[in-house]
Design an enzyme around this catalytic site. Structure first.
Site, PDB file in Angstrom:
ATOM      1  N   TYR A  97       6.584  38.369  39.811  1.00 34.83           N
ATOM      2  CA  TYR A  97       5.904  37.426  40.586  1.00 34.83           C
ATOM      3  C   TYR A  97       6.450  36.438  41.112  1.00 34.83           C
ATOM      4  CZ  TYR A  97       1.674  39.909  39.311  1.00 34.83           C
ATOM      5  OH  TYR A  97       0.767  41.021  39.060  1.00 34.83           O
ATOM      6  N   TYR A 101      -2.688  50.010  30.570  1.00 31.24           N
ATOM      7  CA  TYR A 101      -1.546  48.845  30.155  1.00 31.24           C
ATOM      8  C   TYR A 101      -2.146  47.594  29.469  1.00 31.24           C
ATOM      9  CZ  TYR A 101      -3.507  46.213  34.110  1.00 31.24           C
ATOM     10  OH  TYR A 101      -4.314  45.410  34.954  1.00 31.24           O
ATOM     11  N   PHE A 150       5.003  44.538  29.638  1.00 29.38           N
ATOM     12  CA  PHE A 150       3.940  45.602  29.479  1.00 29.38           C
ATOM     13  C   PHE A 150       4.058  46.829  28.753  1.00 29.38           C
ATOM     14  CE2 PHE A 150       3.752  43.222  33.680  1.00 29.38           C
ATOM     15  CZ  PHE A 150       2.260  43.206  33.993  1.00 29.38           C
ATOM     16  N   ILE A 162       3.864  45.048  41.456  1.00 32.78           N
ATOM     17  CA  ILE A 162       5.201  44.504  41.326  1.00 32.78           C
ATOM     18  C   ILE A 162       6.189  45.571  41.254  1.00 32.78           C
ATOM     19  CG2 ILE A 162       4.444  42.493  40.412  1.00 32.78           C
ATOM     20  CD1 ILE A 162       5.135  43.482  37.612  1.00 32.78           C
ATOM     21  N   PHE A 184      -2.325  38.661  28.914  1.00 35.82           N
ATOM     22  CA  PHE A 184      -2.864  37.940  30.210  1.00 35.82           C
ATOM     23  C   PHE A 184      -3.812  39.109  30.913  1.00 35.82           C
ATOM     24  CE2 PHE A 184       1.234  39.233  31.280  1.00 35.82           C
ATOM     25  CZ  PHE A 184       1.113  40.227  32.324  1.00 35.82           C
ATOM     26  N   ASP A 185      -3.480  40.291  30.656  1.00 32.60           N
ATOM     27  CA  ASP A 185      -4.341  41.302  31.394  1.00 32.60           C
ATOM     28  C   ASP A 185      -4.278  42.710  30.534  1.00 32.60           C
ATOM     29  OD1 ASP A 185      -5.803  42.615  33.146  1.00 32.60           O
ATOM     30  OD2 ASP A 185      -4.227  42.952  34.483  1.00 32.60           O
TER      31      ASP A 185
END
Length: 303
Positions: free
Chosen positions: A270, A214, A286, A244, A224-225
Site C-alpha cells: 500500500y 489468508y 501474509f 496489491i 489485521f485481516d
C-alpha cells in the site's frame, strides 16, 4: 495530508452552518451553561494560554455518547491515527461542540452536554436519529485538548513522519527476518516467497480466477485481516491489479493446495497510504493458501 475527521465530520464542512438555538433544557449538577444552552464543566485547567480559532486543527482525546452508552472513544483508534485531529470550524448550531472547543486552552479537559437531536441531524447530517437515541435527550462530549496547530504545521509534521516511516521500513523488515531466522532471498521485485507446502498441478496464469485463504499481519505480529475469520475464502482475478502487486506475484508462484508465507514490502503493498489498521510504509506478512483456480467463465452470446 491525511484526512482529519470527527466521526462523520466531513459531512459538516460542506458549508451549511445552521444558527438555530438548541438549548438542552436540562441542568447538570456542577455544570455551567452558556447563553446558547451548552452545558460545560472543566475537569482540568492547563497552564497553556493557547486557544484554537477557526481554520486551526486541534489534537484531542475525545469520547462521546449518550447518558447510558459510549458511542466513540479516540483511544480505540489505530495507533497510526493517534492523536485524533479535527478541524476547527464555525459552530454548526448554537451550543454545539465547536463552541465548547473554542472555550478551551491546550492542556484543558472538559465535558459538554448538548442536544442529541441537534448532534445527529445538524452536526452528523443524519436525516433521523438512531433508534437507540432519545430525541429529547442529550449527548456528552469529553474532550482533552492536547495541541493546537495550523494546517501548515500539520502538513510539515506529516511529511516528516512519513519520511521517517519510509526510512525505517527496511531496517524493521531486516530485523523481522533476522528474528524469525528467514534466509530466503527476495525476488527481483523485493517479494519474499517462503514455501510452506507445495501444491499440485500447474501454476495459475494471469486472467485466472483464484480462490485464496489468508491471514495478514504487520511486522509486530498484529493481525489485521483474515479470510478464516470471515469463514469465506477470497476470490479475485490474477494479474488484473485487483489486489496489491505482491499478491499478484506471490499467488502466481503457487500451485493448487499450496501454502506459503509472503513478506511484502510497502512498494508492493500500500506504499504511503494508510489502509485501516495498516500504517503507511508497512511491510506486510501474509500466510496464504491457494485453494483453487479456474479460467473465467466465457460470456454467452446470443444469435
Amino acid at each position: 495530508m491525511k484526512k482529519y475527521f470527527l466521526i462523520t465530520i466531513a459531512m459538516v464542512t460542506a458549508g451549511l452552518f445552521l444558527a438555530s438555538c438548541n438549548h438542552s433544557g436540562k441542568s447538570y449538577p456542577g455544570f455551567e451553561k452558556t447563553s446558547t444552552g451548552l452545558n460545560y464543566k472543566f475537569l482540568k485547567k492547563g497552564n497553556d494560554t493557547t486557544q484554537a480559532k477557526v481554520g486551526d486543527f486541534v489534537e484531542v482525546e475525545l469520547v462521546y455518547g449518550t447518558p447510558d452508552s459510549v458511542m466513540f472513544d479516540s483511544k480505540n483508534l489505530p495507533d497510526s491515527r493517534k492523536p485524533m485531529v479535527i478541524p476547527v470550524i464555525k459552530s454548526v448550531y448554537q451550543g454545539d461542540i465547536y463552541e465548547g472547543i473554542s472555550m478551551m486552552h491546550v492542556g484543558d479537559s472538559a465535558k459538554f452536554w448538548t442536544s442529541a437531536d441537534s448532534v445527529f441531524k445538524k452536526l452528523f447530517r443524519l436525516r433521523k436519529l438512531p433508534a437507540f437515541v432519545d430525541s429529547t435527550g442529550d449527548m456528552y462530549f469529553s474532550v482533552k485538548m492536547l495541541a493546537v496547530k495550523t494546517q501548515q504545521q500539520l502538513q510539515e509534521e506529516e511529511q516528516a513522519k512519513m519520511k521517517k516511516m519510509q526510512e525505517n521500513e527496511a531496517a524493521e523488515r531486516e530485523a523481522y527476518l533476522k528474528a524469525n531466522k528467514i534466509t530466503t532471498k527476495p525476488t527481483k521485485t523485493g517479494l519474499y516467497f517462503i514455501n510452506k507446502k507445495t501444491g499440485k498441478g500447474l501454476h495459475p496464469q494471469a486472467g485466472d480466477v483464484v480462490t485464496v485463504q489468508y491471514t495478514g499481519y504487520l511486522l509486530d505480529g498484529k493481525k489485521f485481516d483474515s479470510s478464516y475469520d470471515r469463514k469465506k475464502p477470497f476470490e479475485f482475478t490474477l494479474g488484473k491489479h485487483q489486489v496489491i502487486s505482491g499478491w499478484d506475484e506471490g499467488i502466481a508462484m503457487m500451485r493448487k493446495g499450496g501454502k506459503a508465507t509472503l513478506i511484502i514490502p510497502s512498494d508492493l503493498g500500500y506504499g504511503p497510504r494508510s489502509v485501516g489498521p495498516i500504517p503507511p510504509y508497512s511491510t506486510l506478512v501474509f500466510d496464504v493458501e491457494l485453494v483453487d483456480f479456474h479460467k473465467p467463465a466465457t460470456p454467452k452470446t446470443t444469435k
